[in-house]
Design a protein around this motif. Structure first.
Motif, PDB file in Angstrom:
ATOM      1  N   LEU A  35       6.739  -0.809   1.517  1.00  0.00           N
ATOM      2  CA  LEU A  35       6.554  -2.260   1.560  1.00  0.00           C
ATOM      3  C   LEU A  35       5.712  -2.820   0.412  1.00  0.00           C
ATOM      4  CD1 LEU A  35       6.041  -2.580   5.400  1.00  0.00           C
ATOM      5  CD2 LEU A  35       8.114  -3.024   4.079  1.00  0.00           C
ATOM      6  N   LYS A  36       5.132  -1.937  -0.382  1.00  0.00           N
ATOM      7  CA  LYS A  36       4.375  -2.429  -1.534  1.00  0.00           C
ATOM      8  C   LYS A  36       5.287  -3.225  -2.468  1.00  0.00           C
ATOM      9  CE  LYS A  36       1.262  -0.936  -5.234  1.00  0.00           C
ATOM     10  NZ  LYS A  36       0.591   0.223  -5.895  1.00  0.00           N
ATOM     11  N   LYS A  37       6.536  -2.778  -2.580  1.00  0.00           N
ATOM     12  CA  LYS A  37       7.508  -3.476  -3.420  1.00  0.00           C
ATOM     13  C   LYS A  37       7.741  -4.894  -2.900  1.00  0.00           C
ATOM     14  CE  LYS A  37      10.877  -3.711  -6.542  1.00  0.00           C
ATOM     15  NZ  LYS A  37      12.075  -2.854  -6.437  1.00  0.00           N
ATOM     16  N   LEU A  38       7.687  -5.075  -1.574  1.00  0.00           N
ATOM     17  CA  LEU A  38       7.892  -6.399  -0.987  1.00  0.00           C
ATOM     18  C   LEU A  38       6.824  -7.365  -1.462  1.00  0.00           C
ATOM     19  CD1 LEU A  38       9.351  -8.272   1.008  1.00  0.00           C
ATOM     20  CD2 LEU A  38       7.915  -7.330   2.820  1.00  0.00           C
ATOM     21  N   ASN A  39       5.591  -6.938  -1.443  1.00  0.00           N
ATOM     22  CA  ASN A  39       4.501  -7.800  -1.915  1.00  0.00           C
ATOM     23  C   ASN A  39       4.663  -8.148  -3.391  1.00  0.00           C
ATOM     24  OD1 ASN A  39       3.030  -7.893   0.565  1.00  0.00           O
ATOM     25  ND2 ASN A  39       2.294  -5.824   0.170  1.00  0.00           N
ATOM     26  N   VAL A  80      -4.938  -5.151   2.164  1.00  0.00           N
ATOM     27  CA  VAL A  80      -5.583  -4.799   0.892  1.00  0.00           C
ATOM     28  C   VAL A  80      -5.866  -3.304   0.790  1.00  0.00           C
ATOM     29  CG1 VAL A  80      -6.666  -7.072   0.822  1.00  0.00           C
ATOM     30  CG2 VAL A  80      -7.974  -5.142   1.697  1.00  0.00           C
ATOM     31  N   LEU A  81      -5.624  -2.557   1.859  1.00  0.00           N
ATOM     32  CA  LEU A  81      -5.932  -1.129   1.855  1.00  0.00           C
ATOM     33  C   LEU A  81      -4.816  -0.327   1.178  1.00  0.00           C
ATOM     34  CD1 LEU A  81      -7.300  -0.760   5.493  1.00  0.00           C
ATOM     35  CD2 LEU A  81      -8.627  -0.869   3.375  1.00  0.00           C
ATOM     36  N   PRO A  82      -5.143   0.821   0.572  1.00  0.00           N
ATOM     37  CA  PRO A  82      -4.121   1.647  -0.089  1.00  0.00           C
ATOM     38  C   PRO A  82      -3.148   2.242   0.918  1.00  0.00           C
ATOM     39  CG  PRO A  82      -6.225   2.797  -0.025  1.00  0.00           C
ATOM     40  CD  PRO A  82      -6.494   1.399   0.429  1.00  0.00           C
ATOM     41  N   GLU A  83      -1.934   2.529   0.465  1.00  0.00           N
ATOM     42  CA  GLU A  83      -0.932   3.124   1.340  1.00  0.00           C
ATOM     43  C   GLU A  83      -1.166   4.620   1.544  1.00  0.00           C
ATOM     44  OE1 GLU A  83       2.977   2.139  -0.026  1.00  0.00           O
ATOM     45  OE2 GLU A  83       2.855   0.109   0.779  1.00  0.00           O
ATOM     46  N   ILE A  95     -11.822   4.827   2.825  1.00  0.00           N
ATOM     47  CA  ILE A  95     -12.369   3.474   2.734  1.00  0.00           C
ATOM     48  C   ILE A  95     -12.842   2.988   4.104  1.00  0.00           C
ATOM     49  CG2 ILE A  95     -11.748   1.048   2.329  1.00  0.00           C
ATOM     50  CD1 ILE A  95      -9.938   2.030   0.061  1.00  0.00           C
ATOM     51  N   LEU A  96     -12.045   3.240   5.135  1.00  0.00           N
ATOM     52  CA  LEU A  96     -12.412   2.778   6.471  1.00  0.00           C
ATOM     53  C   LEU A  96     -13.719   3.405   6.943  1.00  0.00           C
ATOM     54  CD1 LEU A  96      -8.904   2.807   8.229  1.00  0.00           C
ATOM     55  CD2 LEU A  96     -10.238   0.798   7.532  1.00  0.00           C
ATOM     56  N   ILE A 143      -9.746   0.480  15.078  1.00  0.00           N
ATOM     57  CA  ILE A 143      -9.144   1.070  13.880  1.00  0.00           C
ATOM     58  C   ILE A 143      -7.626   0.993  13.872  1.00  0.00           C
ATOM     59  CG2 ILE A 143      -8.860   3.466  14.661  1.00  0.00           C
ATOM     60  CD1 ILE A 143     -10.101   4.329  11.948  1.00  0.00           C
ATOM     61  N   SER A 144      -7.011   0.847  15.047  1.00  0.00           N
ATOM     62  CA  SER A 144      -5.544   0.869  15.136  1.00  0.00           C
ATOM     63  C   SER A 144      -4.843  -0.104  14.195  1.00  0.00           C
ATOM     64  CB  SER A 144      -5.095   0.632  16.584  1.00  0.00           C
ATOM     65  OG  SER A 144      -5.409   1.728  17.395  1.00  0.00           O
ATOM     66  N   PRO A 145      -5.274  -1.392  14.105  1.00  0.00           N
ATOM     67  CA  PRO A 145      -4.562  -2.313  13.214  1.00  0.00           C
ATOM     68  C   PRO A 145      -4.611  -1.891  11.741  1.00  0.00           C
ATOM     69  CG  PRO A 145      -5.979  -3.517  14.728  1.00  0.00           C
ATOM     70  CD  PRO A 145      -6.343  -2.071  14.847  1.00  0.00           C
ATOM     71  N   TYR A 146      -5.618  -1.091  11.382  1.00  0.00           N
ATOM     72  CA  TYR A 146      -5.757  -0.667   9.994  1.00  0.00           C
ATOM     73  C   TYR A 146      -4.912   0.563   9.649  1.00  0.00           C
ATOM     74  CZ  TYR A 146      -9.696  -3.882   9.461  1.00  0.00           C
ATOM     75  OH  TYR A 146     -10.484  -5.000   9.395  1.00  0.00           O
ATOM     76  N   VAL A 147      -4.404   1.264  10.660  1.00  0.00           N
ATOM     77  CA  VAL A 147      -3.624   2.477  10.385  1.00  0.00           C
ATOM     78  C   VAL A 147      -2.238   2.443  11.009  1.00  0.00           C
ATOM     79  CG1 VAL A 147      -5.695   3.897  10.113  1.00  0.00           C
ATOM     80  CG2 VAL A 147      -4.609   3.725  12.365  1.00  0.00           C
ATOM     81  N   LYS A 148      -1.931   1.405  11.792  1.00  0.00           N
ATOM     82  CA  LYS A 148      -0.654   1.349  12.481  1.00  0.00           C
ATOM     83  C   LYS A 148       0.522   1.399  11.513  1.00  0.00           C
ATOM     84  CE  LYS A 148       1.895  -1.264  15.982  1.00  0.00           C
ATOM     85  NZ  LYS A 148       1.909  -2.478  16.838  1.00  0.00           N
ATOM     86  N   SER A 149       0.384   0.778  10.349  1.00  0.00           N
ATOM     87  CA  SER A 149       1.486   0.750   9.383  1.00  0.00           C
ATOM     88  C   SER A 149       1.777   2.128   8.795  1.00  0.00           C
ATOM     89  CB  SER A 149       1.166  -0.234   8.249  1.00  0.00           C
ATOM     90  OG  SER A 149       0.038   0.199   7.500  1.00  0.00           O
ATOM     91  N   LEU A 150       0.890   3.097   9.015  1.00  0.00           N
ATOM     92  CA  LEU A 150       1.082   4.448   8.493  1.00  0.00           C
ATOM     93  C   LEU A 150       1.769   5.363   9.502  1.00  0.00           C
ATOM     94  CD1 LEU A 150      -2.468   4.960   6.919  1.00  0.00           C
ATOM     95  CD2 LEU A 150      -0.407   4.119   5.779  1.00  0.00           C
TER      96      LEU A 150
END
Length: 293
Positions: free
Chosen positions: A36-40, A230-233, A241-242, A254-261
């Protein structure tokens, strides 16, 4: 070379073949994570600030959903889910990022109508909202933001009424208060937050998960913005960082910060088991860095 034989009345042919090699490695197509980085990157030049700024936009860098789906490594479902989590609107069938300040202005117009029309929080009229504000804001923007924030509540005299999602509204207003604010005295923030949202809505700290960090070790307690986007993939870098910004996390924090992984086979708990260390304090499970600093 071959010979014929009969088996159960069926003629069988045997051929001699020469084996030239045996392959022990092969390529296999497997389901991967969306990139999804390409999307941004594709949407960064599409920011909508209002009709008066449209002359600044390069129309060649605006994309439809179908075009984005061709260029971004994601399924249509994954792309749709990613866009739903972002502040985007559709204008002339093009997907556009919505400028933060303009987003706040339009949402404020919408919420102000609650008091002006003496509506209850679950008596929001869609048509009246759009018609009243359409001289100030394009209807497409109003409609998209209404869809983003409003949910059906009740039907009165055949008219479908709505309410604004308390969690989404309060979370966005928290982002507004923390935007470019640096570190904020927690008590001052909480008071300003309660005063900024519509009367009857009740902000709570769970609404801050994924958008802000609270440090209760500092005196006085402080809060500052940290958005997941803003966090790295890279998983290892993200966890570093977290745990640098906050030593111990509960699962909900912490879940919202790692759910995309996560993947279909690896959920948040599996990621924490691999990249973090669990401990308990007062009966509450916390996760911290795998290896102490």
């Amino acid at each position: 070379m071959y010979n014929d034989d009969m088996e159960d009345g069926v003629k069988r042919k045997i051929n001699r073949v020469e084996v030239n090699g045996i392959f022990y490695e092969y390529l296999e197509a497997v389901l991967g994570k969306p990139y999804l980085k390409k999307l941004n990157e594709l949407l960064k030049d599409s920011v909508y600030k209002g009709p008066e700024y449209e002359f600044e936009i390069n129309k060649d860098k605006l994309y439809t959903f179908e075009q984005l789906n061709q260029m971004v490594q994601a399924s249509p479902k994954e792309l749709k889910e990613a866009l739903e989590s972002m502040s985007v609107v559709k204008i002339n069938d093009k997907i556009r990022l919505l400028d933060f300040e303009y987003h706040f202005r339009v949402l404020s117009y919408m919420l102000k109508l609650i008091d002006e029309n003496s509506w209850q929080l679950d008596e929001i009229d869609y048509e009246q909202t759009i018609d009243t504000l359409s001289d100030l804001v394009p209807r497409e923007i109003l409609s998209d933001l209404f869809d983003k924030y409003a949910v059906e509540s009740q039907i009165v005299d055949g008219l479908q009424l709505y309410r604004y999602d308390e969690h989404k509204v309060c979370s966005f207003f928290a982002k507004v208060l923390l935007h470019d604010a640096g570190k904020f005295n927690l008590d001052d923030f909480l008071q300003a937050w309660r005063e900024s949202v519509p009367e009857g809505m009740n902000p709570n700290e769970e609404m801050l998960y994924g958008i802000a960090i609270i440090d209760r070790k500092a005196q006085p307690n402080i809060i500052w913005a940290l958005d997941e986007s803003v966090l790295p993939e890279n998983i290892t870098e993200r966890f570093k960082i977290l745990f640098d910004v906050k030593e111990k996390w509960t699962v909900p924090e912490i879940s919202p910060y790692v759910k995309s992984l996560t993947t279909e086979k690896v959920d948040v708990h599996a990621l924490l088991a691999k990249y973090a260390r669990a401990s308990k304090m007062n009966g509450i499970k916390y996760y911290s860095a795998k290896h102490g600093k």
